[in-house]
Design a protein around this motif. Structure first.
Motif, PDB file in Angstrom:
ATOM      1  N   TYR A 280       0.813  -1.248   0.141  1.00 16.24           N
ATOM      2  CA  TYR A 280       0.066   0.085  -0.132  1.00 16.24           C
ATOM      3  C   TYR A 280       0.772   1.025  -0.207  1.00 16.24           C
ATOM      4  CZ  TYR A 280      -3.171   3.775   1.339  1.00 16.24           C
ATOM      5  OH  TYR A 280      -3.628   4.927   1.787  1.00 16.24           O
ATOM      6  N   LEU A 281       1.817   1.161   0.947  1.00 16.21           N
ATOM      7  CA  LEU A 281       2.663   2.467   0.901  1.00 16.21           C
ATOM      8  C   LEU A 281       3.392   2.901   0.017  1.00 16.21           C
ATOM      9  CD1 LEU A 281       3.851   2.352   4.665  1.00 16.21           C
ATOM     10  CD2 LEU A 281       2.304   3.862   3.804  1.00 16.21           C
ATOM     11  N   ALA A 282       3.809   1.716  -0.887  1.00 13.67           N
ATOM     12  CA  ALA A 282       4.493   1.787  -1.961  1.00 13.67           C
ATOM     13  C   ALA A 282       3.846   2.464  -3.301  1.00 13.67           C
ATOM     14  CB  ALA A 282       5.162   0.553  -2.573  1.00 13.67           C
ATOM     15  N   ILE A 283       2.575   1.989  -3.316  1.00 15.28           N
ATOM     16  CA  ILE A 283       1.777   2.721  -4.651  1.00 15.28           C
ATOM     17  C   ILE A 283       0.838   3.974  -4.258  1.00 15.28           C
ATOM     18  CG2 ILE A 283       1.577   0.231  -5.197  1.00 15.28           C
ATOM     19  CD1 ILE A 283      -1.341   0.516  -4.649  1.00 15.28           C
ATOM     20  N   ILE A 284       0.836   4.162  -2.863  1.00 18.68           N
ATOM     21  CA  ILE A 284       0.028   5.512  -3.105  1.00 18.68           C
ATOM     22  C   ILE A 284       0.903   6.614  -3.415  1.00 18.68           C
ATOM     23  CG2 ILE A 284      -1.718   5.310  -1.321  1.00 18.68           C
ATOM     24  CD1 ILE A 284       0.068   6.194   0.905  1.00 18.68           C
ATOM     25  N   GLY A 285       0.395   7.452  -4.225  1.00 24.87           N
ATOM     26  CA  GLY A 285       1.281   8.509  -4.767  1.00 24.87           C
ATOM     27  C   GLY A 285       2.328   8.024  -5.533  1.00 24.87           C
ATOM     28  N   GLY A 286       2.038   6.980  -6.204  1.00 24.50           N
ATOM     29  CA  GLY A 286       3.152   6.521  -7.418  1.00 24.50           C
ATOM     30  C   GLY A 286       2.690   6.341  -8.623  1.00 24.50           C
ATOM     31  N   GLY A 287       1.648   6.928  -8.898  1.00 23.13           N
ATOM     32  CA  GLY A 287       0.806   6.850 -10.465  1.00 23.13           C
ATOM     33  C   GLY A 287       0.104   5.582 -10.349  1.00 23.13           C
ATOM     34  N   THR A 288      -0.265   5.268 -11.531  1.00 22.62           N
ATOM     35  CA  THR A 288      -1.123   4.187 -11.788  1.00 22.62           C
ATOM     36  C   THR A 288      -0.261   2.785 -12.018  1.00 22.62           C
ATOM     37  OG1 THR A 288      -1.647   5.097 -14.014  1.00 22.62           O
ATOM     38  CG2 THR A 288      -3.309   5.260 -12.289  1.00 22.62           C
ATOM     39  N   PHE A 289      -0.910   1.815 -11.725  1.00 20.31           N
ATOM     40  CA  PHE A 289      -0.106   0.526 -11.870  1.00 20.31           C
ATOM     41  C   PHE A 289      -1.317  -0.544 -12.656  1.00 20.31           C
ATOM     42  CE2 PHE A 289       1.651   2.341  -8.035  1.00 20.31           C
ATOM     43  CZ  PHE A 289       2.818   2.418  -8.536  1.00 20.31           C
ATOM     44  N   ALA A 290      -0.636  -1.326 -13.659  1.00 21.22           N
ATOM     45  CA  ALA A 290      -1.229  -2.290 -14.364  1.00 21.22           C
ATOM     46  C   ALA A 290      -2.087  -3.357 -13.276  1.00 21.22           C
ATOM     47  CB  ALA A 290      -0.563  -3.033 -15.346  1.00 21.22           C
ATOM     48  N   GLU A 297       9.507  -7.594  -4.241  1.00 17.64           N
ATOM     49  CA  GLU A 297      10.332  -7.975  -5.272  1.00 17.64           C
ATOM     50  C   GLU A 297       9.590  -7.136  -6.745  1.00 17.64           C
ATOM     51  OE1 GLU A 297       9.607 -10.337  -2.998  1.00 17.64           O
ATOM     52  OE2 GLU A 297      11.638 -10.120  -2.258  1.00 17.64           O
ATOM     53  N   GLU A 298       8.309  -7.436  -6.623  1.00 16.24           N
ATOM     54  CA  GLU A 298       7.541  -6.674  -8.011  1.00 16.24           C
ATOM     55  C   GLU A 298       7.653  -5.109  -7.781  1.00 16.24           C
ATOM     56  OE1 GLU A 298       4.012  -9.878  -9.488  1.00 16.24           O
ATOM     57  OE2 GLU A 298       4.183  -9.295  -7.111  1.00 16.24           O
ATOM     58  N   LEU A 299       7.532  -4.714  -6.544  1.00 12.93           N
ATOM     59  CA  LEU A 299       7.433  -3.219  -6.455  1.00 12.93           C
ATOM     60  C   LEU A 299       8.952  -2.777  -6.862  1.00 12.93           C
ATOM     61  CD1 LEU A 299       5.798  -2.970  -2.960  1.00 12.93           C
ATOM     62  CD2 LEU A 299       4.806  -2.022  -5.321  1.00 12.93           C
ATOM     63  N   ILE A 300       9.929  -3.388  -6.617  1.00  9.83           N
ATOM     64  CA  ILE A 300      11.540  -2.868  -7.067  1.00  9.83           C
ATOM     65  C   ILE A 300      11.384  -3.012  -8.608  1.00  9.83           C
ATOM     66  CG2 ILE A 300      13.758  -3.713  -7.114  1.00  9.83           C
ATOM     67  CD1 ILE A 300      13.390  -5.031  -4.472  1.00  9.83           C
ATOM     68  N   GLN A 301      10.921  -4.042  -9.142  1.00 14.89           N
ATOM     69  CA  GLN A 301      10.699  -3.965 -10.691  1.00 14.89           C
ATOM     70  C   GLN A 301       9.767  -3.008 -11.281  1.00 14.89           C
ATOM     71  OE1 GLN A 301      11.854  -6.512 -13.132  1.00 14.89           O
ATOM     72  NE2 GLN A 301      13.220  -7.147 -11.538  1.00 14.89           N
ATOM     73  N   ASN A 302       8.677  -2.557 -10.633  1.00 13.71           N
ATOM     74  CA  ASN A 302       7.799  -2.016 -11.526  1.00 13.71           C
ATOM     75  C   ASN A 302       7.503  -0.319 -10.888  1.00 13.71           C
ATOM     76  OD1 ASN A 302       7.181  -4.238 -12.727  1.00 13.71           O
ATOM     77  ND2 ASN A 302       5.651  -4.942 -11.294  1.00 13.71           N
ATOM     78  N   LEU A 303       8.165  -0.126  -9.600  1.00 12.56           N
ATOM     79  CA  LEU A 303       7.830   1.041  -9.027  1.00 12.56           C
ATOM     80  C   LEU A 303       8.567   2.036 -10.127  1.00 12.56           C
ATOM     81  CD1 LEU A 303       6.109   2.468  -7.071  1.00 12.56           C
ATOM     82  CD2 LEU A 303       8.267   2.790  -5.651  1.00 12.56           C
ATOM     83  N   ASP A 304       8.151   3.121 -10.864  1.00 11.37           N
ATOM     84  CA  ASP A 304       8.941   4.211 -11.477  1.00 11.37           C
ATOM     85  C   ASP A 304       9.024   5.438 -10.734  1.00 11.37           C
ATOM     86  OD1 ASP A 304       9.925   5.674 -13.286  1.00 11.37           O
ATOM     87  OD2 ASP A 304       8.677   4.945 -15.076  1.00 11.37           O
ATOM     88  N   PHE A 305      10.288   5.634 -10.246  1.00 12.98           N
ATOM     89  CA  PHE A 305      10.209   6.748  -9.389  1.00 12.98           C
ATOM     90  C   PHE A 305      10.074   8.156 -10.162  1.00 12.98           C
ATOM     91  CE2 PHE A 305      12.024   3.818  -6.631  1.00 12.98           C
ATOM     92  CZ  PHE A 305      12.004   4.476  -5.084  1.00 12.98           C
TER      93      PHE A 305
END
Ligand code: GLU
Length: 479
Positions: A280-290, A297-305
């Motif tokens: 939750y904390l990684a995706i809030i304020g992090g744009g939209t995700f498929a 591990e997936e967050l490391i891969q997919n989170l675009d700073f």
């Protein structure tokens, strides 16, 4: 973030309270940022203020980091090239840097008492002047200083900001930020008792521990000006900064103790999974995700700073966190979910201790779609561990007596089929149809008889969970 060079970042909590969502998000952003480019993540405990140290040895912080799965490469209870990682044990490092600053003339002694400082500050405010240290002690002559030292007057060291040169820092969220040192006071590096301030210790450690990036909350932006000035004074390379927006509640106010879930402790107790909190904390304020449900591990891969919200507010929405928790519960590995549920169940039903884990796992798997948090497991399985007391009065409250009159013989007639839950449920269904009884009424009644609840698992699942004998016993009591 396109930078591919090896980074070194740190999470630097002060052990003044429990970890909360704001600082966990900072820790997480540091972690994900550095793991995206194989960098190091350092935990440093900023315990320079003994009076406010509520977590000696940072035991709670360390345990929480472990629970959240935020493994650090260097830090307390781990070896590392920059030990110790507690500021309270790094006095020598601060002393040495203080001497470097004395040697190059960047700091001066200030003998002003706090009462004097307060009076002068009040006067400045009354005159509508910005309240700044007026540099009274910078003007002391060598002889005056000596005299005060001879009299053992207490003093602190202040940093002499260079008013002729602006300070520029690079911030990945805000771009280049230019500070005019004239807008700041010459800030203290030490206290009167000789201990070091947060401003100074934080700078020394970032410099000595070779931090490439400093990711922290926007509330530290004003400290950055002074800390950058210290790097510049000693000719050291500045780290790249990233000031993250502060978390707000759904109403737009700064998140605080009053908001449920602010303290990690509350979320743990309420049965949130660490994976869900991190997700939750990684995706809030992090744009939209498929795809929104992601492991570390997936967050490391997919989170675009590049998409991380850099301005405005990042709002904490408990409902979304609950939704993510529910999703995580439902995709958890079954035996691990049982382990997570066990403490909650044991607190409510101590007798569980002698139930075999396989059976417990089977029970939890059957009801997991009803769980939002792990605490819900006690209500969902209460019927299993505690036989509900179904009185005639209760039945009358919920069901039409004529209907009950038809349902009882129908159910009774098929009790011999209970050894096969599916045939039992199919046969009673078939007969109900023939008698024009709604299936919803039949199953609702039977579920109530077995669990004391109107909603819950299917009849087949209930018979499977409770077992033939127990089902028979509960039904016969009511019939
Ligand atoms: N010890 C500071 C705090 O807990 C962190 C400072 C920093 O990240 O630079 O707010």
């Amino acid at each position: 973030m396109s930078e591919k060079k090896q980074s070194r970042v740190r999470f630097a909590p002060s052990p003044t309270g429990m970890l909360h969502l704001g600082n966990i998000r900072t820790a997480l952003m540091n972690y994900l940022f550095t793991k995206q480019n194989n960098g190091d993540f350092i935990l440093r405990i900023e315990d320079t203020d003994p009076a406010r140290n509520f977590d000696p040895g940072a035991k709670k912080i360390i345990a929480d980091m472990q629970w959240l799965g935020l493994d650090y490469d260097e830090g307390p209870e781990k070896d590392g090239p920059h030990q110790p990682y507690f500021q309270s044990e790094r006095q020598k490092c601060y002393q040495k840097k203080l001497h470097d600053l004395i040697d190059n003339g960047s700091i001066y002694r200030c003998f002003c008492s706090s009462e004097d400082l307060q009076k002068r500050r009040a006067r400045q405010i009354a005159l509508k002047q910005p309240p700044r240290y007026d540099r009274k002690c910078m003007k002391l002559t060598h002889a005056e200083i000596q005299e005060k030292l001879n009299k053992k007057e207490p003093f602190i060291w202040r940093f002499k900001l260079d008013h002729d040169n602006k300070i520029t820092i690079h911030d990945l969220a805000h771009g280049d930020i230019i500070f005019d040192p004239k807008n700041f006071s010459d800030f203290p590096l030490t206290r009167q008792d000789g201990t070091f301030t947060f401003m100074f210790a934080n700078f020394v450690d970032d410099a000595l521990m070779n931090m490439s990036h400093v990711l922290r909350g926007e509330d530290h932006l004003t400290n950055t000006a002074g800390q950058a000035a210290l790097f510049i004074a000693l000719g050291l390379p500045l780290p790249t900064y990233w000031h993250l927006p502060i978390l707000a509640n759904i109403g737009g106010k700064k998140l605080s103790k009053r908001d449920f879930g602010f303290a990690l402790h509350d979320l743990k107790q309420a049965g949130f999974l660490p994976e869900a909190i991190i997700n939750y904390l990684a995706i809030i304020g992090g744009g939209t995700f498929a795809k929104e449900i992601m492991s570390k591990e997936e967050l490391i891969q997919n989170l675009d700073f590049k998409n991380i919200s850099t301005t405005g507010q990042v709002k904490y929405d408990l409902e979304k966190l609950k939704w993510i928790n529910h999703k995580w519960i439902n995709q958890y590995e079954p035996s691990q979910l049982t382990e997570q549920c066990l403490p909650f169940l044991l607190a409510e039903f101590p007798e569980i201790d002698n139930l075999d884990k396989k059976k417990l796992t089977q029970l939890i798997q059957t009801i997991k779609s009803d769980l939002t948090t792990l605490t819900d497991v006690t209500d969902a399985l209460r019927f299993y561990f505690k036989e509900p007391q179904i009185t005639k009065k209760l039945i009358d409250q919920h069901f039409d007596s004529q209907l009950v009159g038809k349902l009882k013989p129908l159910i009774k007639k098929h009790l011999n089929l209970l050894s096969s839950p599916l045939s039992f449920s199919n046969e009673i269904k078939k007969e109900a149809k023939e008698q024009n009884i709604k299936i919803k009424d039949l199953f609702g009644f039977l579920r109530f008889v077995l669990t004391g609840q109107l909603h819950g698992p299917s009849i087949t699942d209930l018979v499977e969970m409770l077992g033939e004998d127990e089902v028979k016993k509960r039904i016969e009591k009511v019939l």
